[in-house]
Design a protein around this motif. Structure first.
Motif, short mmCIF file in Angstrom:
data_model
loop_
_atom_site.label_atom_id
_atom_site.label_comp_id
_atom_site.label_asym_id
_atom_site.label_seq_id
_atom_site.Cartn_x
_atom_site.Cartn_y
_atom_site.Cartn_z
N VAL A 226 -5.66 6.30 14.68
CA VAL A 226 -6.14 4.94 15.95
C VAL A 226 -6.74 3.99 15.61
CG1 VAL A 226 -4.94 4.60 17.43
CG2 VAL A 226 -5.07 2.49 16.64
N GLU A 227 -8.01 5.07 16.35
CA GLU A 227 -9.54 4.94 16.54
C GLU A 227 -10.06 5.13 14.56
OE1 GLU A 227 -10.33 6.91 20.50
OE2 GLU A 227 -10.49 7.77 18.33
N LEU A 228 -9.68 6.06 14.25
CA LEU A 228 -10.05 5.74 12.40
C LEU A 228 -9.55 4.48 11.79
CD1 LEU A 228 -11.38 7.22 9.97
CD2 LEU A 228 -9.20 8.80 9.77
N PHE A 229 -8.20 3.61 12.59
CA PHE A 229 -7.60 2.58 11.25
C PHE A 229 -8.66 1.89 12.06
CE2 PHE A 229 -3.75 -0.59 12.32
CZ PHE A 229 -3.75 -0.26 11.04
N ILE A 230 -8.66 1.67 13.19
CA ILE A 230 -9.93 0.33 13.25
C ILE A 230 -11.60 0.59 12.61
CG2 ILE A 230 -11.00 -0.87 15.26
CD1 ILE A 230 -8.29 -1.64 15.87
N GLY A 231 -11.47 1.55 12.24
CA GLY A 231 -12.95 1.57 12.16
C GLY A 231 -12.98 1.20 10.57
N HIS A 232 -11.25 1.71 9.78
CA HIS A 232 -11.51 1.16 8.37
C HIS A 232 -11.51 -0.17 8.70
CE1 HIS A 232 -11.49 5.12 5.90
NE2 HIS A 232 -10.63 4.79 7.35
N PHE A 233 -11.19 -1.17 9.37
CA PHE A 233 -10.79 -2.66 9.46
C PHE A 233 -12.40 -3.19 9.35
CE2 PHE A 233 -6.59 -2.70 10.80
CZ PHE A 233 -5.67 -3.17 9.59
N LEU A 234 -13.49 -2.44 10.36
CA LEU A 234 -14.67 -3.03 11.00
C LEU A 234 -15.34 -2.86 9.73
CD1 LEU A 234 -14.57 -2.55 14.58
CD2 LEU A 234 -14.78 -4.10 13.64
N TYR A 235 -15.36 -1.82 8.88
CA TYR A 235 -16.40 -1.12 8.06
C TYR A 235 -16.09 -1.05 6.75
CZ TYR A 235 -18.62 -0.50 13.02
OH TYR A 235 -18.60 -0.60 13.89
N ILE A 236 -15.30 -1.09 6.43
CA ILE A 236 -14.78 -0.12 5.10
C ILE A 236 -14.07 -1.33 4.13
CG2 ILE A 236 -13.27 1.48 3.50
CD1 ILE A 236 -14.43 3.76 4.76
N ARG A 237 -12.47 -1.50 5.00
CA ARG A 237 -12.07 -2.82 4.81
C ARG A 237 -11.72 -4.08 5.42
NH1 ARG A 237 -6.00 0.47 2.90
NH2 ARG A 237 -6.14 -1.85 2.07
N PRO A 238 -12.91 -4.26 6.07
CA PRO A 238 -12.97 -5.98 7.23
C PRO A 238 -11.92 -7.16 6.09
CG PRO A 238 -14.87 -5.52 5.21
CD PRO A 238 -14.23 -4.87 4.96
N PHE A 239 -11.68 -7.55 5.03
CA PHE A 239 -10.71 -8.40 4.53
C PHE A 239 -9.15 -8.39 4.66
CE2 PHE A 239 -15.04 -8.48 2.51
CZ PHE A 239 -15.45 -9.41 3.64
N THR A 240 -9.04 -6.63 5.36
CA THR A 240 -7.08 -5.99 4.81
C THR A 240 -6.86 -7.21 5.34
OG1 THR A 240 -8.16 -4.25 4.51
CG2 THR A 240 -5.70 -4.68 5.50
N VAL A 241 -5.35 -7.95 5.10
CA VAL A 241 -4.18 -8.40 5.06
C VAL A 241 -3.20 -8.65 4.30
CG1 VAL A 241 -5.74 -10.77 5.37
CG2 VAL A 241 -5.02 -10.20 3.15
N GLY A 242 -2.02 -8.53 5.38
CA GLY A 242 -0.48 -7.88 4.73
C GLY A 242 -0.02 -6.95 6.13
N MET A 243 0.99 -7.23 6.44
CA MET A 243 1.72 -5.70 6.55
C MET A 243 1.78 -5.07 5.96
SD MET A 243 2.08 -6.98 9.52
CE MET A 243 3.25 -6.10 10.35
N GLU A 244 1.10 -4.94 4.83
CA GLU A 244 2.03 -3.54 3.93
C GLU A 244 0.80 -2.94 3.79
OE1 GLU A 244 3.60 -2.46 -0.73
OE2 GLU A 244 3.74 -4.26 0.08
N SER A 245 -0.56 -3.60 3.77
CA SER A 245 -1.61 -2.99 3.31
C SER A 245 -2.10 -2.25 4.48
CB SER A 245 -3.18 -4.22 3.32
OG SER A 245 -1.95 -4.71 1.96
N MET A 246 -1.63 -2.85 5.92
CA MET A 246 -2.38 -2.27 7.30
C MET A 246 -1.15 -1.07 7.32
SD MET A 246 -2.62 -5.72 9.88
CE MET A 246 -3.24 -6.53 9.13
N TYR A 247 -0.21 -0.79 6.67
CA TYR A 247 1.10 0.37 6.88
C TYR A 247 0.62 1.60 6.42
CZ TYR A 247 5.08 2.98 6.80
OH TYR A 247 5.95 4.24 7.02
N ASN A 248 0.21 1.57 5.28
CA ASN A 248 -0.58 2.22 4.17
C ASN A 248 -1.49 2.92 4.55
OD1 ASN A 248 1.55 2.01 2.11
ND2 ASN A 248 0.33 0.27 0.43
N LEU A 249 -2.53 2.03 4.94
CA LEU A 249 -3.96 2.98 5.54
C LEU A 249 -3.50 3.33 6.29
CD1 LEU A 249 -7.23 2.46 6.38
CD2 LEU A 249 -7.07 0.17 7.19
N ALA A 250 -2.42 2.97 7.90
CA ALA A 250 -2.32 4.05 8.56
C ALA A 250 -1.49 4.99 8.60
CB ALA A 250 -1.52 2.62 9.51
N GLN A 251 -1.00 4.61 7.19
CA GLN A 251 -0.64 6.28 6.82
C GLN A 251 -1.35 6.89 6.76
OE1 GLN A 251 2.86 7.70 7.31
NE2 GLN A 251 3.11 5.32 8.26
N LYS A 252 -2.17 6.62 5.81
CA LYS A 252 -4.13 7.82 5.49
C LYS A 252 -4.48 7.62 6.40
CE LYS A 252 -4.13 5.48 0.98
NZ LYS A 252 -5.14 4.45 0.15
#
Length: 703
Positions: free
Chosen positions: A348-374
């Protein structure tokens, strides 16, 4: 920013811990061999354990065959623990009831205002679960204190805020990633288990920080700096960077370039663009509440970082650890995925890091879920964690998983109140939770969980009063179970009975309230509280039992005419009142007592005055409208010897006709099915008829 937690237990209405087990000693006096144990729930948080032994050949019958022992569940601080949850249970009633009343309106205005109502409800419930209060700072502030001391957050509050972010707060849909950054800063200390977290590393480093002279020479310093930056704890990053030795007065001259690089990174961190409307006090970054402005600021900020990364000043920095550590911070801000993965510990820390610095424009539950699985693939958890299982179910839009995790990990209180958030946030969840199911007896899942929670409340003497709120919201089986609950309440305590009656009036259960008062009246009467018994029977308008009581009083006064014995019943007779249809009140019984006293004085023919007084008393009683009809025959049967007076007639023709008319009315009344026969000999009626007829003939002849 996160804080150092003080010691405190988490709250759960029904404690459930799959990892930590507690051994409770069972103290009993049953001799072995023990053949079996029988376990059942007792009241509140207790178990009733029956220890049964196997009988042995040749032993005496006096040897006990078993024993029942009550075992209290919970930890040593169980009283405080239960008191906290009772406060939460009582506090959540009002928000729940208000939301239900608004939903019952079922108007277009309600549908339009639904998001506002749900977020208001959610925040009221959230406030009950506790606020993370900063504990008082010491008198002398330590400049090396990085983490503030705060009350320990609870799993229940963390879970509720997660559901509020995704289901209730629709206005924050555009900046859910930033809400998750705040959530992690508050609750990262709860997700650590066998594997470390950024919070745990910060706590460990803070204990070592006191003994460090030059922090930049310790590799852990740069590790915790990078980790804190990866999850957006910018205030901690700036505070740690300002501990760099190049800021010391005796170092500035010789380490000017190094200090300039550190300060430049501090400014870049402090000016990081944030896609959110505002920041709480002490938080760093520049806020933008619309995407175009944020994109411009983001590109400009990234350009400044790239420019600094390519600067020639790095060659002039003579401290290798500082140079490499600052470069690592720049790589994190530039979104280097490998560096982010290396500096974080939990998925979940890596998940937050991706939101902040790699994919700051991520929207939608499906995109978030796929990112969480990775992120889970890169950082698999060592063991299941209830908050992470809940987050995974939310991101996967799997209502069944969310319900199961709420029920398993947080108990019936959580799932009962969280369903309001689930149904507001998803049409699919609304259909799933409100669909009537045959395997549940025709009720829906929402009603099932409310009934379970009401059962939990009903099992405790201090919370049963709020169970009706939840039972009344269950359309199928709620009212029937509410009646059962009210019937099961003890009637020996007036406060409980008054609360019971109040609930009956609130939900228009007049018949249940009347029965409760009848039961209370009988209970008090049987236990010697005669006045209380009569009072509650009067409140219930139980004429049948009041008639029985009146008959007992009538018989008593008829048998014992002394003032001393009568006084002990006088208060009860007064309580029955003159409006009572049964005994005619105190006035009738007093006159009847006087009649019986006069009648007893008539011992022979010489007592003519006493006989005349008894006759006058008889006529007064028969004329009195308060004299119950069912007592007429008893009065006349007691007066037979007056009617058969040998010397002369004591009653004239009009008086005798009055008694004959009363006897005729009584004969007609006996045909009614509700008429209650007096306890008299079978020949009583014929004896009275003969005496009246004889007296009438004699009276006519005398006149």
């Amino acid at each position: 920013m996160p804080g150092v937690a003080s010691n405190s237990d988490d709250l759960a209405l029904i404690p459930h811990s799959p990892t930590n087990s507690h051994t409770i000693a069972l103290h009993h006096t049953v001799k072995p061999p023990i053949s079996r144990l029988s376990i059942a729930w007792a009241r509140g948080n207790s178990l009733r354990v029956a220890v049964i032994r196997k009988p042995q050949a040749g032993e005496s019958d006096d040897e006990p065959g078993g024993q029942v022992v009550e075992v209290k569940l919970g930890v040593d601080e169980a009283d405080i623990y239960e008191a906290q949850w009772r406060r939460i249970a009582y506090g959540s009633v009002t928000p729940f009831a208000v939301l239900q009343s608004r939903k019952n309106l079922n108007t277009n205005a309600y549908n339009a205002d639904l998001p506002a109502y749900v977020i208001e409800y959610s925040r009221e419930i959230n406030s009950l679960l506790g606020n993370q209060k900063v504990l008082p700072d010491p008198v002398i502030e330590d400049p090396k204190t990085v983490l503030q001391r705060v009350d320990e957050p609870t799993f229940s509050k963390a879970a509720w805020e997660l559901m509020e972010i995704f289901f209730a707060d629709k206005q924050s849909d555009g900046w859910i990633p930033e809400r998750l950054v705040d959530w992690l800063s508050d609750y990262d200390n709860l997700i650590h288990g066998e594997q470390p977290t950024i919070y745990s590393r910060l706590v460990d480093f803070q204990t070592e920080l006191v003994n460090l002279q030059a922090v930049e020479e310790d590799p852990k310093y740069w590790d915790v700096l990078s980790a804190a930056l990866a999850v957006g704890w910018l205030d901690i990053v700036v505070k740690l960077l300002r501990l760099h030795s190049s800021y010391q007065h005796n170092q500035i001259g010789s380490r000017e370039t190094e200090n300039g690089l550190v300060e430049t990174v501090v400014v870049l961190v402090s000016k990081m663009p944030r896609l959110r409307p505002n920041l709480s006090a002490g938080k760093l970054g520049e806020c933008f509440d619309n995407k175009p402005d944020f994109v411009k600021a983001w590109e400009k900020w990234r350009g400044q970082i790239t420019k600094l990364d390519c600067s020639a000043f790095w060659l002039q920095c003579g401290h290798q650890d500082t140079r490499e550590g600052l470069k690592k911070l720049l790589q994190i801000m530039l979104g280097n995925a490998s560096v982010l993965s290396a500096t974080t510990f939990h998925w979940v820390e890596l998940f937050i890091g991706h939101f902040l610095y790699i994919r700051p424009f991520t929207v939608g539950m499906e995109s978030m879920y796929n990112l969480a699985q990775k992120c889970m693939q890169f950082k698999p958890g060592s063991s299941p964690h209830k908050l992470m299982e809940l987050l995974n179910g939310i991101l996967g839009e799997n209502t069944e998983v969310v319900l199961a995790e709420c029920s398993r990990s947080f108990g019936s209180w959580m799932i009962t109140h969280a369903i309001e958030l689930l149904t507001a946030g998803s049409t699919q969840a609304d259909i799933l939770l409100h669909e009537e199911r045959n395997n549940l007896g025709g009720i829906c899942i929402e009603e099932l969980h409310r009934l379970v929670y009401a059962q939990v409340l009903s099992s405790h003497a201090l919370t049963w009063q709020i169970a009706p709120i939840y039972l009344a919201s269950c359309k199928k089986q709620g009212m029937g179970l509410l009646e059962i609950l009210l019937y099961k309440q003890p009637v020996g305590h007036n406060q409980v009975l008054l609360k019971n009656i109040e609930i009956c009036r609130m939900y228009e259960l007049d018949n249940v309230g009347a029965n409760a008062m009848k039961i209370a009246g009988v209970h008090h009467w049987k236990h010697g509280k005669k006045g209380s018994g009569v009072f509650w029977l009067q409140q219930a308008q139980d004429e049948f039992r009041l008639n029985r009581i009146a008959q007992q009083l009538f018989d008593f006064v008829g048998k014992s005419v002394s003032d001393e014995s009568f006084k002990q019943w006088e208060g009860l007779i007064e309580l029955l009142g003159s409006q009572s249809k049964a005994a005619g009140g105190l006035d009738f019984l007093h006159k009847y007592r006087d009649f019986k006293r006069s009648l007893q004085q008539v011992t022979d023919i010489a007592c003519i005055d006493a006989a005349r007084k008894a006759s006058e008393a008889l006529i007064l009683l028969m004329k009195n409208p308060s004299t119950p009809q069912r007592f007429w025959l008893s009065l006349l049967y007691d007066s037979v010897k007056l009617l058969n007076w040998k010397e002369r007639t004591l009653l004239n023709v009009p008086q005798t006709n009055l008694l004959l008319n009363k006897l005729q009315e009584l004969s007609m009344a006996r045909l009614r099915p509700d008429f209650i026969e007096a306890d008299l000999p079978p020949q009583a009626l014929s004896s009275v008829r003969l005496a009246l007829a004889t007296n009438l003939g004699r009276a006519i002849l005398e006149e």
